[in-house]
Design a protein around this motif. Structure first.
Motif, PDB file in Angstrom:
ATOM      1  N   GLY A   1      -4.268  -1.794  13.165  1.00 32.00           N
ATOM      2  CA  GLY A   1      -3.146  -1.489  12.275  1.00 32.00           C
ATOM      3  C   GLY A   1      -3.609  -1.263  10.845  1.00 32.00           C
ATOM      4  N   PHE A   2      -4.562  -2.064  10.385  1.00 29.75           N
ATOM      5  CA  PHE A   2      -5.049  -1.900   9.011  1.00 29.75           C
ATOM      6  C   PHE A   2      -5.857  -0.615   8.860  1.00 29.75           C
ATOM      7  N   LEU A   3      -6.641  -0.295   9.895  1.00 28.77           N
ATOM      8  CA  LEU A   3      -7.391   0.966   9.827  1.00 28.77           C
ATOM      9  C   LEU A   3      -6.413   2.144   9.794  1.00 28.77           C
ATOM     10  N   ASP A   4      -5.362   2.036  10.606  1.00 27.45           N
ATOM     11  CA  ASP A   4      -4.360   3.101  10.606  1.00 27.45           C
ATOM     12  C   ASP A   4      -3.669   3.209   9.254  1.00 27.45           C
ATOM     13  N   LEU A   5      -3.530   2.075   8.580  1.00 32.30           N
ATOM     14  CA  LEU A   5      -2.917   2.094   7.251  1.00 32.30           C
ATOM     15  C   LEU A   5      -3.743   2.964   6.296  1.00 32.30           C
TER      16      LEU A   5
ATOM     17  N   ALA B   1       0.816  -1.221   0.000  1.00 28.50           N
ATOM     18  CA  ALA B   1       0.000   0.000   0.000  1.00 28.50           C
ATOM     19  C   ALA B   1       0.847   1.267   0.000  1.00 28.50           C
ATOM     20  N   SER B   2       1.996   1.218   0.646  1.00 27.12           N
ATOM     21  CA  SER B   2       2.771   2.450   0.816  1.00 27.12           C
ATOM     22  C   SER B   2       3.931   2.555  -0.166  1.00 27.12           C
ATOM     23  N   GLY B   3       4.350   1.423  -0.724  1.00 27.67           N
ATOM     24  CA  GLY B   3       5.522   1.461  -1.597  1.00 27.67           C
ATOM     25  C   GLY B   3       6.829   1.565  -0.830  1.00 27.67           C
ATOM     26  N   VAL B   4       6.767   1.600   0.488  1.00 23.78           N
ATOM     27  CA  VAL B   4       7.988   1.681   1.285  1.00 23.78           C
ATOM     28  C   VAL B   4       8.439   0.253   1.615  1.00 23.78           C
TER      29      VAL B   4
ATOM     30  N   PHE C   1       3.991   3.768  11.480  1.00 27.84           N
ATOM     31  CA  PHE C   1       4.102   4.229  10.104  1.00 27.84           C
ATOM     32  C   PHE C   1       5.060   5.402   9.937  1.00 27.84           C
ATOM     33  N   THR C   2       5.876   5.665  10.951  1.00 29.01           N
ATOM     34  CA  THR C   2       6.790   6.808  10.808  1.00 29.01           C
ATOM     35  C   THR C   2       7.665   6.696   9.554  1.00 29.01           C
TER      36      THR C   2
END
Ligand code: UDP
Ligand code: MG
Length: 289
Positions: A251-255, A182-185, A214-215
């Motif tokens: 964690g998924f909601l925070d994503l 999702a983030s590409g990181v 997610f920092t």
């Protein structure tokens, strides 16, 4: 240091480097710190909730490593509303050593708030966060500094051989995979509490909710350079883990929050505008009809 680009759209380029591999398994002795790797002041920020049995030993180990390396430091201990004797131990350490900064939450707010309050008082030009349960290995501290010294702004720990039960490690693998997609990181381990930041980073990302995981994503979106460092991980020997299954869902909601913040924060209509425009068109058509 490069100034951050707050106010502009997130950088499209993914600047996450390849993981930096450990030079050897013998950690502390393998590191050579150049003078430029040593910050003027290092702040160690440790959020703690019911860790009375771990703090004295943690203090002993952290100070031993940093004193040996002649690194000037302060330790910010954030008591997140503990119900045991944690605060008494923190006060005792704070009385005995000027380098201990003590913060106490009136109630339990969670780790993210502990970290952001720690960041707010930290005076260091480099800030390292670690857990208060001795699962993060203090002899790894110099390697975080030498990795920052290679030109990174955030170094994220990777619990490569994680010492936790399967009920934690399996969901965590799935979580990390999803966040990467999702983030590409491209980090292996977003959940690691052991991370090093240049002050620029902590001043430019906001950690509300439980966004502490997610920092690296938030920092990457601001154009900071991120690296991952494999670190030794110890089993918990005193006290209990504070997190169970519910963390996965949260964690998924925070994503979702993080994806929104990093992609659409400065152009929210690119997300909300499309259903909006469709609704207007539908409304006009219905009106004409
Ligand atoms: N922690 C905290 N507030 C909380 C829960 C945990 O400050 O509400 C601290 C905890 O004391 C520890 C760190 O966050 O220093 C990581 O927690 P834990 O070891 O329970 O997580 P795990 O290692 O099991 O993922
Ligand atoms: Mg732990």
């Amino acid at each position: 240091r490069v100034a951050s680009t707050a106010g502009q759209a997130p950088t499209p380029a993914i600047r996450v480097s390849n993981p930096v591999q450990a030079a050897s398994t013998e950690t502390a002795t393998a590191v050579v710190l150049r003078p430029s790797d040593i910050p003027t002041l290092l702040s160690i920020v440790i959020p703690v909730y019911n860790e009375e049995g771990n703090l004295r030993e943690l203090y002993r180990q952290v100070t031993a490593v940093l004193d040996r390396e002649r690194i000037p430091f302060e330790i910010v201990l954030v008591d997140d509303g503990s119900r045991d004797g944690t605060w008494q131990v923190i006060k005792e350490l704070n009385d005995a050593d000027d380098r201990i900064v003590a913060i106490r939450h009136r109630r339990n707010f969670g780790k993210a708030r502990g970290l952001s309050n720690g960041f707010a008082v930290a005076n260091g030009d480099v800030i390292i966060t670690m857990d208060g349960d001795l699962q993060d290995e203090p002899t790894e501290l110099p390697r975080f500094l030498s990795t920052l010294g290679e030109g990174y702004d955030l170094v994220s720990g990777w619990k490569q051989r994680r010492q936790d039960p399967l009920g934690k490690t399996l969901p965590s693998k799935f979580f990390n995979w999803t966040v990467r997609r999702a983030s590409g990181v491209q980090l292996h381990d977003f959940n690691c509490g052991f991370k090093a930041y240049r002050k620029d980073v902590t001043e430019n990302i906001r950690l509300y909710g439980e966004l502490h995981r997610f920092t690296p994503v938030l920092a990457n979106a601001e154009g900071f350079k991120v690296a991952e460092l494999p670190v030794k991980h110890n089993p918990r020997t005193w006290g209990e883990s504070k997190y169970g299954w519910s963390r996965l869902l949260k964690g998924f909601l925070d994503l979702l929050t993080v994806v929104f913040l990093t992609r659409y924060r400065y152009r929210p209509l690119h997300l909300f505008g499309i259903p909006g425009v469709l609704a207007i068109m539908l409304g006009v058509l219905l009106g004409l009809y």
